[in-house]
Design a protein around this motif. Structure first.
Motif, short mmCIF file in Angstrom:
data_model
loop_
_atom_site.label_atom_id
_atom_site.label_comp_id
_atom_site.label_asym_id
_atom_site.label_seq_id
_atom_site.Cartn_x
_atom_site.Cartn_y
_atom_site.Cartn_z
N TRP A 173 0.83 -1.20 0.00
CA TRP A 173 0.00 0.00 0.00
C TRP A 173 0.87 1.26 0.00
CZ3 TRP A 173 -4.43 -0.71 4.15
CH2 TRP A 173 -5.20 -1.83 3.82
N CYS A 174 1.88 1.27 0.87
CA CYS A 174 2.67 2.48 1.05
C CYS A 174 3.59 2.79 -0.13
CB CYS A 174 3.50 2.39 2.33
SG CYS A 174 2.51 2.50 3.85
N LEU A 175 3.82 1.82 -0.99
CA LEU A 175 4.64 2.06 -2.18
C LEU A 175 3.79 2.48 -3.37
CD1 LEU A 175 7.27 -0.83 -1.97
CD2 LEU A 175 7.41 1.53 -1.10
N SER A 176 2.48 2.50 -3.21
CA SER A 176 1.58 2.88 -4.31
C SER A 176 1.14 4.33 -4.14
CB SER A 176 0.34 1.99 -4.32
OG SER A 176 -0.65 2.50 -5.20
N PRO A 177 1.22 5.16 -5.19
CA PRO A 177 0.77 6.56 -5.08
C PRO A 177 -0.68 6.70 -4.65
CG PRO A 177 2.07 6.26 -7.06
CD PRO A 177 1.85 4.89 -6.49
N ASP A 178 -1.52 5.71 -4.98
CA ASP A 178 -2.92 5.74 -4.56
C ASP A 178 -3.17 4.89 -3.32
OD1 ASP A 178 -3.87 7.52 -6.50
OD2 ASP A 178 -4.06 5.92 -7.98
N TYR A 179 -2.09 4.51 -2.66
CA TYR A 179 -2.16 3.76 -1.41
C TYR A 179 -3.04 2.52 -1.59
CZ TYR A 179 -2.08 3.17 3.71
OH TYR A 179 -1.90 2.70 4.99
N VAL A 180 -3.98 2.27 -0.70
CA VAL A 180 -4.76 1.03 -0.77
C VAL A 180 -5.57 0.94 -2.06
CG1 VAL A 180 -6.62 2.10 0.57
CG2 VAL A 180 -6.49 -0.38 0.43
N VAL A 181 -6.05 2.07 -2.57
CA VAL A 181 -6.86 2.06 -3.79
C VAL A 181 -6.04 1.60 -5.00
CG1 VAL A 181 -8.21 3.51 -5.36
CG2 VAL A 181 -8.43 3.80 -2.89
N GLY A 182 -4.74 1.84 -4.96
CA GLY A 182 -3.89 1.42 -6.06
C GLY A 182 -3.49 -0.03 -6.02
N VAL A 183 -3.86 -0.74 -4.94
CA VAL A 183 -3.40 -2.11 -4.75
C VAL A 183 -4.54 -3.11 -4.66
CG1 VAL A 183 -2.11 -3.66 -3.21
CG2 VAL A 183 -1.29 -1.33 -3.61
N GLU A 184 -5.55 -2.79 -3.88
CA GLU A 184 -6.63 -3.74 -3.62
C GLU A 184 -7.75 -3.58 -4.65
OE1 GLU A 184 -6.08 -5.99 -1.50
OE2 GLU A 184 -4.38 -5.10 -0.46
N GLY A 185 -8.18 -4.68 -5.22
CA GLY A 185 -9.23 -4.65 -6.23
C GLY A 185 -10.53 -4.08 -5.70
N ALA A 186 -11.17 -3.24 -6.48
CA ALA A 186 -12.47 -2.64 -6.16
C ALA A 186 -12.43 -1.76 -4.91
CB ALA A 186 -13.56 -3.72 -5.99
N ALA A 187 -11.23 -1.33 -4.52
CA ALA A 187 -11.13 -0.49 -3.32
C ALA A 187 -11.85 0.84 -3.50
CB ALA A 187 -9.67 -0.26 -2.96
N SER A 188 -11.75 1.43 -4.68
CA SER A 188 -12.41 2.73 -4.88
C SER A 188 -13.92 2.60 -4.72
CB SER A 188 -12.05 3.32 -6.24
OG SER A 188 -12.47 2.48 -7.29
N GLU A 189 -14.47 1.47 -5.18
CA GLU A 189 -15.91 1.24 -5.02
C GLU A 189 -16.28 1.08 -3.54
OE1 GLU A 189 -13.95 -0.21 -7.16
OE2 GLU A 189 -14.86 -0.11 -9.17
N ARG A 190 -15.39 0.46 -2.79
CA ARG A 190 -15.66 0.29 -1.36
C ARG A 190 -15.65 1.64 -0.64
NH1 ARG A 190 -15.53 -4.86 0.66
NH2 ARG A 190 -14.86 -6.51 -0.76
#
Length: 285
Positions: free
Chosen positions: A193-210
């Motif tokens: 998560w911390c290495l992704s510019p979008d944090y959890v949203v950039g890593v976990e599927g469907a996170a933005s929808e959640r």
């Protein structure tokens, strides 16, 4: 404070793993129930003064330790099989139900410190929560951290975590004075998560929808002198709560007559008048 001592008992998530929790009950019928979701590596004991104060104001309050941490660690740290999403979907879900049961029919509030404000969307029953207050909660993307912290987190993510976790079977953060001891699955997922510019949203599927599914009103309290979370970190996380009515309050210590607040200072008993009474209670009204 004129409140009874907390009740200590285990709460059982859906998979039966015991979670250590404490419950503070007011002397009068509760005006609302409050669940305090802790920061990464922070034991529930850190929130004890805060919980007792809330109980004195008429709230029923619950605190807990995520599995594999604090009083919820049962056995060897290296034997714990859990990641952050397990904390959300199992531990937090069980605590939402247990906290709501303290005050049936009354509002349920979620107070999330740092990580506790990040994982709400992954709690399957978050729709039971009537109001959310995030405290010093922002994206953990390392380049958005305050400049003074970046060298330390670079060492954490590229040296300490990847090298030491396989050796110990967990992350021995306590002896390194980095975060605290964490299950291997937690530190590995958090690193991604911390290495992704979008944090959890950039890593976990469907996170933005959640995140979009969270509709409870949110009050974000953040601090100008936070040694971990920059203003950009705070904004980066909260922008994903697109359907939650939100009020952002960024506080400088001088605004409230204090010398320092930082990432952890909000929960210090010495700040009860300046922060708990004057800033938090209006957010729970």
């Amino acid at each position: 404070m004129d409140t009874p001592p907390p009740i200590e008992r285990d709460v059982a998530p859906a998979d039966g793993h015991a979670i250590a929790a404490r419950f503070w009950l007011p002397k009068c019928p509760p005006r609302a129930a409050v669940l305090v979701a802790p920061a990464m590596g922070t034991p529930q004991s850190y929130y004890a003064d805060f919980a007792a104060w809330l109980a004195a104001q008429g709230f029923a309050v619950a605190t807990f330790d995520y599995r594999g941490t604090g009083r919820s660690l049962r056995g060897r740290p290296g034997a714990v099989r859990a990641d952050i999403l397990d904390w959300a979907r199992l531990d937090c879900a069980a605590m939402v139900d247990a906290t709501a049961a303290l005050a049936p029919g009354a509002p349920l509030h979620w107070i999330g410190h740092s990580l506790g404000g990040q994982i709400v969307p992954f709690v399957p029953n978050h729709d039971r929560v009537d109001r959310i207050v995030t405290i010093a909660a922002g994206s953990g993307y390392w380049r958005d951290n305050v400049p003074a912290l970046r060298r330390k987190v670079w060492l954490l993510w590229w040296v300490a975590a990847p090298l030491l976790t396989p050796v110990f079977g967990y992350f021995p953060g306590r002896r390194l004075r980095m975060v605290g001891d964490l299950p291997a699955g937690v530190i590995r997922q958090w690193r991604r998560w911390c290495l992704s510019p979008d944090y959890v949203v950039g890593v976990e599927g469907a996170a933005s929808e959640r995140f979009a599914a969270v509709r409870a009103p949110i009050v974000s309290l953040s601090f100008v002198d936070d040694e971990m979370m920059s203003a950009r970190s705070i904004a980066s996380l909260h922008r994903w709560y697109v359907n939650a009515p939100r009020r952002d309050e960024r506080i400088a210590p001088s605004d409230v007559g204090l010398r320092r607040i930082g990432h952890f200072g909000f929960f210090r008993a010495a700040h009860a008048r300046a922060l708990w009474h004057d800033r938090l209670l209006p957010a729970l009204a």
